[in-house]
Scaffold this active site. Structure first.
Site, mmCIF file in Angstrom:
data_model
loop_
_atom_site.group_PDB
_atom_site.id
_atom_site.type_symbol
_atom_site.label_atom_id
_atom_site.label_comp_id
_atom_site.label_asym_id
_atom_site.label_seq_id
_atom_site.Cartn_x
_atom_site.Cartn_y
_atom_site.Cartn_z
ATOM 1 N N GLY B 16 23.084 9.550 -0.024
ATOM 2 C CA GLY B 16 23.443 10.304 1.245
ATOM 3 C C GLY B 16 24.913 10.190 1.717
ATOM 4 O O GLY B 16 25.264 9.032 1.901
ATOM 5 N N LEU B 17 25.706 11.060 1.600
ATOM 6 C CA LEU B 17 27.037 10.990 2.065
ATOM 7 C C LEU B 17 27.376 11.658 3.290
ATOM 8 O O LEU B 17 28.363 12.244 3.242
ATOM 9 C CB LEU B 17 27.873 11.352 0.770
ATOM 10 N N GLY B 22 29.049 8.446 4.753
ATOM 11 C CA GLY B 22 30.418 8.564 4.590
ATOM 12 C C GLY B 22 30.949 7.324 5.283
ATOM 13 O O GLY B 22 32.170 6.706 4.622
ATOM 14 N N ALA B 49 24.895 9.181 -4.430
ATOM 15 C CA ALA B 49 23.990 10.567 -4.629
ATOM 16 C C ALA B 49 24.320 11.344 -3.409
ATOM 17 O O ALA B 49 24.246 10.969 -2.240
ATOM 18 C CB ALA B 49 22.564 10.053 -4.716
ATOM 19 N N ARG B 52 26.937 17.266 -1.549
ATOM 20 C CA ARG B 52 28.069 17.846 -1.133
ATOM 21 C C ARG B 52 28.936 16.558 -1.027
ATOM 22 O O ARG B 52 28.686 15.624 -0.400
ATOM 23 C CB ARG B 52 28.079 18.983 -0.564
ATOM 24 N N LYS B 109 15.123 4.903 11.040
ATOM 25 C CA LYS B 109 14.157 4.421 11.992
ATOM 26 C C LYS B 109 12.668 5.180 11.837
ATOM 27 O O LYS B 109 11.735 4.531 11.874
ATOM 28 C CB LYS B 109 14.596 4.755 13.419
ATOM 29 N N VAL B 136 18.116 0.647 14.441
ATOM 30 C CA VAL B 136 17.924 0.616 15.859
ATOM 31 C C VAL B 136 19.197 0.436 16.302
ATOM 32 O O VAL B 136 19.971 -0.537 16.186
ATOM 33 C CB VAL B 136 16.901 -0.564 16.278
ATOM 34 N N LYS B 209 12.455 3.578 17.418
ATOM 35 C CA LYS B 209 13.355 2.333 17.429
ATOM 36 C C LYS B 209 12.448 1.314 18.218
ATOM 37 O O LYS B 209 12.413 0.271 17.982
ATOM 38 C CB LYS B 209 14.406 2.706 18.218
#
EC number: 1.1.1.3
Lengths: 440, 440
Positions: B16-17, B22, B49, B52, B109, B136, B209
């Site tokens: 996950g970017l 990022g 991974a 885009r 979370k 959290v 949370k």
């Protein structure tokens, strides 16, 4: 090795059964089950060294000795808890414990700030841990927060209210308009301040703690002797009130800041905008703000002293030691947050090379032109004025108080300006100067 | 083994970017040296991974795949960082990574609150760590503070502002007198709130949370389904202003409290005395108060979300994993703070069995005797009144708003009282009810 520790408790020895020692004994006893459920292993107080019993502790059958070195030399003991305070005997005790291969937990800020480099080097040689969460800000786990919780960050600065006595005095001065000496006397009566209050009100205690915080934030050796220290004894209610009128509160802050030229390490009264969270930390409470390049500004607040808050940190350290004692020593959290061979030699700046904004209070004769002269002195030195407040003539002396807040400027520059102002015919007495920090 | 790790960096894979992914990539890159100086070992992003590219990341030669399972199955990778969010795919990914013997760091979370018990059991089986500080309160190291820093304490309660969107909305309502819907629209435009704001404004995100915080505070399994959740959508500026007049601020709090009968686990709007530090946490900032029997009340404040604050916690977890991965798994900090075989079955209380004080706003016809009737209803049920504020008749409807603050009372009892009040002839519409907590 899995699970092999759940049987045998870790044996600890408490040296010193005063406020913190007593609290530590009581917390270990009262929360024994809760702590073992976390640590996966019991923690047993196997020996206490104390010159006299603590009426708040029921030590029962726990062996007690009058000689702290009995604990350091006790082959049964895994961890020595140093809670006697002071530089001399505590220093010897900790070195002896390390030499004997024991881990150490201490609440002694003076010891760590002054002798920490030597102590950590010896501990490394022997592969033991010296834990000191309780040395800074009592029950607030701020050492852990900076050393581990913010490990991703390049830390830019930190600022803390790290002396409860001083904060109690400043809170009373602001809320009740009382004079410094008057509140100090009450603080002494309440037991918040020592008979000799120098360490607290002159900022020495705060400088010990700041020295420790700066080392773990920036990865530099402990350099207490280079900390700049200014106390709160000269603060007047007049300045407290003028600050309030300008939208500020005065707090006795420890400030450490990383700059390209070096590291600022300074304890002094400071004006902070009244809407900052840290400006609203009152009474004996402590708080530390830390600004990192990734996390931004964070704040850690709680009781900075006291029997059980400090014990809370001592015992948390014990649980950490219980976990880490079987780990590869090279893979533990380093004492000063950074690996000992990668500490930085970025210098501590002398106070003249530090930068901040300034609150100036000038007592002037009621003549026209003083403000112009003062403004000229500042502008000739490139010092910009943020705000000015000119008061009415004071009846008792016929003088006019003029309050200025400057933009950020080098300390050496403001000292020049103040010297020039004090040489003016119409300026009477010394110019009061208090640093201003925005902390945003 | 001493020093043997300083050569080979730990290899991590980022799944996950987006915002947090990022940020994590950028912090690891920018602060690589600072982080390695702390961890004693480099951390290398060996694979990403992402469906885009992220325009804010210069990923250079780092291998990128579109399939997150490529990362979970990559034999080179030691730690999988799950930053894709959601319950389904993230759940599969984390289980696959664990199955493959990889450590996991996640900011998710919802995943931990809902599937954490299963995930931690699998992780234990495989001897790997699942770290979740970023789940959290973003950049605030509050998981570490509770799980380790306060390990000496029997924790009594905790209360947190743990949803930045909600706090931004409440801050704007109070400071600018704006209506809920109006501020929500702005928050959406600013990117603080999602297009579908349900998770934020209905308290579901906060309940995720809170569920996590309560588990590590009290040593209970994660039980998200038992959390009580009440949103802020019904709050009016009238109540915000009345609260202010009574000396309170309204915050959307997550509260977890240990009582003899069970554990309260509830998210709802709450009146807090205006002079409490947490009542002054404004805008998108987060703060968590924790009250322990030894430390007393502590507070942890900072940015609760955002690219780099959240990354700060992800990377801090990575540093912890780097240190702990070579340690005996039984000697690591347990996932839920307490050893898995010593979690407690202390039940979560239904909301009817929870206790708090209440703010009640009653709209009454301008007839004599209403107050007496209301007071009788309360007194018959043993509910004491802390303060009363009776307002002037409102011009637009001829009604009189009556504001009451009660002492602490069982929720079931106040519901009975409200039902009785609403049945009175002179009471118009529903009685507004908001909980009150002192938090001292």
């Amino acid at each position: 090795m899995m699970g092999s520790f759940s049987v045998k408790p870790v044996k600890v020895g408490i040296c010193g059964l005063g406020t913190v020692g007593g609290g530590t004994f009581n917390v270990l006893k009262r929360n024994a089950e809760e702590i073992a459920r976390r640590a996966g292993r019991g923690i047993e107080v196997a020996q206490i060294a104390a010159r006299r019993p603590n009426p708040k502790c029921e030590t029962g059958s726990t062996p007690i000795t009058a000689d702290i070195f009995d604990v350091a030399n006790n082959p049964e003991i895994d961890v020595v808890i140093e809670l006697i305070g002071g530089y001399t005997l505590a220093h010897e005790l900790v070195l002896k414990a390390i030499e004997n291969g024991k881990h150490v937990v201490t609440a002694n800020k003076a010891l760590i700030a002054v002798h920490g480099n030597e102590i950590f080097a010896k501990a490394r040689e022997k592969g033991v841990i010296v834990a000191f969460e309780a040395a800074v800000a009592g029950g607030i786990p701020v050492i852990k927060a900076i050393r581990e919780g913010l490990a991703a960050n390049r830390i830019n600065w930190l600022a803390g209210i790290i002396n409860g006595t001083g904060n109690f005095i400043l809170t009373e001065m602001r809320e009740k308009g009382r004079a410094f000496a008057d509140v100090l006397k009450e603080a002494q009566a309440l037991g918040y301040a020592e008979a000799d209050p120098t360490f607290d009100v002159e900022g020495i205690d705060a400088a010990h703690k700041l020295t420790i915080l700066a080392s773990i934030a920036f990865g530099i050796p402990l350099q207490f002797d280079k900390a700049y220290t200014e106390g709160i004894t000269q603060l007047t209610t007049a300045d407290v009130n003028y600050a309030e009128a300008l939208g500020y509160r005065i707090k006795h802050l420890g400030v450490a800041r990383r700059t390209d030229k070096g590291i600022e390490l300074r304890v002094h009264p400071t004006l902070i905008p009244a809407d900052r969270l840290i400006a609203n930390v009152n009474g004996v409470m402590n708080a530390v703000m830390v600004n990192g390049d990734a996390a931004g500004s964070t704040l850690f607040y709680g009781a900075g002293a006291g029997m059980e808050p400090t014990a809370s940190s001592v015992v948390a350290d014990l649980v950490d030691v219980v976990r880490a004692m079987t780990a590869d020593p090279e893979n533990r959290v380093p004492h000063l947050a950074f690996q000992p061979d990668s500490l930085s030699d970025h210098p501590i700046l002398p106070i003249e090379a530090c930068e901040s904004a300034y609150y100036l209070r000038i007592q002037a004769k009621d003549h026209p032109g003083v403000l112009a002269q003062v403004a000229t002195i500042l502008s000739e030195r490139g010092i910009n004025i943020e705000s000015i407040m000119q008061m009415e003539v004071e009846e008792h002396d016929g003088l006019v108080p003029m309050i200025l807040v400057t933009h950020r400027v080098l300390e050496s520059r403001i000292i020049e300006a103040i010297t020039a102002m004090e040489a003016l015919d119409d300026v009477v007495g010394n110019v009061v100067r208090i640093r201003v920090e925005q902390l945003n």
